[in-house]
Design a protein around this motif. Sequence first.
Motif, PDB file in Angstrom:
ATOM      1  N   TYR A 215      57.984  50.946  33.649  1.00 52.98           N
ATOM      2  CA  TYR A 215      58.475  52.217  33.118  1.00 52.98           C
ATOM      3  C   TYR A 215      58.179  52.340  31.624  1.00 52.98           C
ATOM      4  N   LEU A 216      58.253  51.229  30.910  1.00 58.70           N
ATOM      5  CA  LEU A 216      58.111  51.287  29.453  1.00 58.70           C
ATOM      6  C   LEU A 216      56.660  51.308  28.993  1.00 58.70           C
ATOM      7  N   VAL A 217      55.743  50.739  29.778  1.00 59.51           N
ATOM      8  CA  VAL A 217      54.365  50.620  29.254  1.00 59.51           C
ATOM      9  C   VAL A 217      53.259  51.227  30.119  1.00 59.51           C
ATOM     10  N   SER A 218      53.544  51.524  31.382  1.00 60.03           N
ATOM     11  CA  SER A 218      52.442  51.946  32.261  1.00 60.03           C
ATOM     12  C   SER A 218      51.618  53.094  31.676  1.00 60.03           C
ATOM     13  N   ASN A 219      52.299  54.197  31.346  1.00 57.07           N
ATOM     14  CA  ASN A 219      51.545  55.376  30.884  1.00 57.07           C
ATOM     15  C   ASN A 219      51.156  55.294  29.417  1.00 57.07           C
ATOM     16  N   ALA A 220      51.462  54.163  28.763  1.00 58.84           N
ATOM     17  CA  ALA A 220      51.078  54.000  27.359  1.00 58.84           C
ATOM     18  C   ALA A 220      49.746  53.261  27.241  1.00 58.84           C
ATOM     19  N   GLY A 221      49.113  52.936  28.380  1.00 63.90           N
ATOM     20  CA  GLY A 221      47.866  52.180  28.337  1.00 63.90           C
ATOM     21  C   GLY A 221      46.711  52.914  28.990  1.00 63.90           C
ATOM     22  N   TYR A 222      45.528  52.714  28.426  1.00 65.35           N
ATOM     23  CA  TYR A 222      44.299  53.315  28.950  1.00 65.35           C
ATOM     24  C   TYR A 222      43.249  52.226  29.038  1.00 65.35           C
ATOM     25  N   PHE A 223      42.472  52.273  30.113  1.00 67.29           N
ATOM     26  CA  PHE A 223      41.377  51.317  30.226  1.00 67.29           C
ATOM     27  C   PHE A 223      40.062  52.091  30.225  1.00 67.29           C
TER      28      PHE A 223
ATOM     29  N   LEU B 129      41.015  44.699  35.906  1.00 69.30           N
ATOM     30  CA  LEU B 129      42.083  45.585  36.388  1.00 69.30           C
ATOM     31  C   LEU B 129      42.146  45.426  37.901  1.00 69.30           C
ATOM     32  N   ILE B 130      43.092  44.614  38.351  1.00 70.17           N
ATOM     33  CA  ILE B 130      43.080  44.195  39.759  1.00 70.17           C
ATOM     34  C   ILE B 130      44.016  45.013  40.644  1.00 70.17           C
ATOM     35  N   ARG B 131      44.836  45.867  40.042  1.00 73.23           N
ATOM     36  CA  ARG B 131      45.862  46.548  40.842  1.00 73.23           C
ATOM     37  C   ARG B 131      45.317  47.333  42.039  1.00 73.23           C
TER      38      ARG B 131
ATOM     39  N   GLY C 200      33.139  48.193  40.856  1.00 70.01           N
ATOM     40  CA  GLY C 200      32.892  47.278  39.755  1.00 70.01           C
ATOM     41  C   GLY C 200      31.692  46.387  39.987  1.00 70.01           C
ATOM     42  N   TYR C 201      31.546  45.376  39.097  1.00 72.60           N
ATOM     43  CA  TYR C 201      30.370  44.506  39.136  1.00 72.60           C
ATOM     44  C   TYR C 201      30.662  43.119  39.691  1.00 72.60           C
ATOM     45  N   ILE C 202      31.839  42.937  40.273  1.00 70.60           N
ATOM     46  CA  ILE C 202      32.233  41.612  40.758  1.00 70.60           C
ATOM     47  C   ILE C 202      31.741  41.411  42.195  1.00 70.60           C
ATOM     48  N   CYS C 203      31.324  40.171  42.505  1.00 70.97           N
ATOM     49  CA  CYS C 203      30.804  39.887  43.840  1.00 70.97           C
ATOM     50  C   CYS C 203      31.956  39.593  44.781  1.00 70.97           C
ATOM     51  N   GLU C 204      32.602  40.638  45.212  1.00 71.52           N
ATOM     52  CA  GLU C 204      33.854  40.570  45.979  1.00 71.52           C
ATOM     53  C   GLU C 204      34.230  42.026  46.210  1.00 71.52           C
ATOM     54  N   THR C 205      35.162  42.278  47.121  1.00 71.29           N
ATOM     55  CA  THR C 205      35.644  43.669  47.265  1.00 71.29           C
ATOM     56  C   THR C 205      36.120  44.136  45.897  1.00 71.29           C
ATOM     57  N   ASP C 206      35.575  45.213  45.419  1.00 69.47           N
ATOM     58  CA  ASP C 206      35.769  45.530  44.006  1.00 69.47           C
ATOM     59  C   ASP C 206      35.777  47.037  43.781  1.00 69.47           C
ATOM     60  N   THR C 207      36.594  47.733  44.562  1.00 68.99           N
ATOM     61  CA  THR C 207      36.602  49.190  44.522  1.00 68.99           C
ATOM     62  C   THR C 207      37.808  49.707  43.744  1.00 68.99           C
ATOM     63  N   PHE C 208      37.543  50.488  42.710  1.00 65.92           N
ATOM     64  CA  PHE C 208      38.627  51.072  41.910  1.00 65.92           C
ATOM     65  C   PHE C 208      39.181  52.347  42.540  1.00 65.92           C
TER      66      PHE C 208
ATOM     67  N   PHE D  25      40.619  54.980  32.740  1.00 66.05           N
ATOM     68  CA  PHE D  25      41.644  54.760  33.762  1.00 66.05           C
ATOM     69  C   PHE D  25      43.003  54.972  33.104  1.00 66.05           C
ATOM     70  N   LYS D  26      43.838  55.794  33.751  1.00 68.57           N
ATOM     71  CA  LYS D  26      45.168  56.031  33.194  1.00 68.57           C
ATOM     72  C   LYS D  26      46.181  55.028  33.751  1.00 68.57           C
ATOM     73  N   ASN D  27      47.367  55.033  33.175  1.00 70.36           N
ATOM     74  CA  ASN D  27      48.446  54.117  33.588  1.00 70.36           C
ATOM     75  C   ASN D  27      47.985  52.667  33.562  1.00 70.36           C
ATOM     76  N   ALA D  28      47.230  52.318  32.535  1.00 72.98           N
ATOM     77  CA  ALA D  28      46.674  50.964  32.466  1.00 72.98           C
ATOM     78  C   ALA D  28      47.465  50.076  31.505  1.00 72.98           C
ATOM     79  N   GLY D  29      48.759  50.427  31.289  1.00 73.46           N
ATOM     80  CA  GLY D  29      49.578  49.603  30.400  1.00 73.46           C
ATOM     81  C   GLY D  29      50.223  48.426  31.119  1.00 73.46           C
ATOM     82  N   ALA D  30      50.683  48.647  32.361  1.00 70.83           N
ATOM     83  CA  ALA D  30      51.469  47.618  33.047  1.00 70.83           C
ATOM     84  C   ALA D  30      50.647  46.884  34.094  1.00 70.83           C
ATOM     85  N   TYR D  31      50.713  45.563  34.068  1.00 74.27           N
ATOM     86  CA  TYR D  31      50.071  44.699  35.069  1.00 74.27           C
ATOM     87  C   TYR D  31      48.563  44.916  35.141  1.00 74.27           C
ATOM     88  N   CYS D  32      47.948  45.236  34.037  1.00 73.12           N
ATOM     89  CA  CYS D  32      46.493  45.387  34.024  1.00 73.12           C
ATOM     90  C   CYS D  32      45.918  44.256  33.179  1.00 73.12           C
ATOM     91  N   TYR D  33      46.011  44.379  31.827  1.00 74.42           N
ATOM     92  CA  TYR D  33      45.499  43.257  31.035  1.00 74.42           C
ATOM     93  C   TYR D  33      46.215  41.959  31.420  1.00 74.42           C
TER      94      TYR D  33
END
Length: 405
Positions: free
Chosen positions: A267-275, A300-302, A329-337, A354-362
């Motif tokens: 709640y505190l950081v999700s919408n405060a981050g951009y990727f 960004l694995i979410r 993405g460029y990873i050799c694995e299922t990698d769909t955003f 990417f929006k909402n990249a504040g929480a559980y991303c970096y």
Amino acid sequence: MKQAQIQGLNILDLVAKYKAPLYIYDSTQMEENYNRFVNAFDVKSLKVHYACKALSNLSVLKVFNRCGAGLDCVSIQEIKLGLLAGFSPEDILFTPNNISETEYDEAVAKGVKINIDNFEMLEYFGSKYPEVPICLRINPHVMGGGNRKISVGHIGSKFGISIHQIPLLERLVKTYQINVEGIHVHTGSDILDSEIFIYAAEVILDVVDKFDTIKYVDFGSGFKVAYEQGGLETNIEDFGAKFSEMFNMYCNKRGADLELKFEPGKYLVSNAGYFLCNVNLIKQTPATNFVGVDSGMNHLIRPMFYDAYHEIVNISNSEDQIKIYSVVGYICETDTFGVDRRISQVRKGDILMFKNAGAYCYSMSSNYNSRYRPAEVMVHKGIDYLIRERETFDDLVKGQIEIEL
Ligand SMILES: *Cc1c(COP(=O)(O)O)cnc(C)c1O
């Protein structure tokens, strides 16, 4: 053309300056989220502990420290980060699970508040630290959460002391004369319905009733944020009003003003981050229009881990013809955003945001495929600061010891 901005700074200029892939955080948005959360409640005493596993950069921790927040930590390393960022030990809650005695010992030595969620550790504390007040994590077995991986209150969950084992809990507390100063519950993420919270809360307050040493009750988190326009989110004002009324009634009945605690992360950081990342390739197959970016589940694995939705915008060409793309993405694995997204026409070299990249991303990023983690920038009072450097090859080999073969 309308430019994407943070506090008046053009995001494309920031990307030109710091290069993509890049995380950018907006400290004003964090402060607004914190103030909105706090103002939703009307109780005698409230402490909001930021759950720093969501995003643990020191500069972000400092923003919340200046707001007056406490911290919720799940590892001794998070405690050390919190202390380094200037939090006082008494404002730090330690809510781990399945950790060793040694890690608890270190936390006790740091003077933080200890949360215990199993009988074995309770006995350990009772015999080793009878003088240290503790908080107990209770599992009310109320099913919440948008998805089973993040629902931690249900009967099969590993978290907390089961509500069905309260008699045993009372006996242990009595035997060891443990000073139980807090009761804690965290039923899981993405709870939408105020009624579920309040139901779980009432079950918990019955447990609070059994101990006369309680100073605070911590109701954890689970506040849902909207990941797309018009998406469902917790109505915090409605929740705060209903919850405060219920909590104040309990305090009146008890004849004591207990402190109310919550531990929001998302709640505190999700919408405060951009990727931000670069478009490397547009690839048309008979079935799909792929946009290939210089990022992946390593940054960004979410979306891959939780099927989470992140809105994706083309900030280099935001008002062109809308087309349907799958962003990969460029990873050799299922990698769909994102699959079949409506995005303003994408060209090689464009910057996607990417929006909402504040929480559980970096905080969930990795070096998978031996890629570097991105840099982090924070915009604070209209000025951009680099708050973490992009990794380099030295970081990948740091700590490795080559053997002679
Ligand atoms: C992860 C966690 C939180 C924060 O959850 P959010 O959904 O990010 O608000 C709070 N408390 C505990 C104990 C947690 O493990």
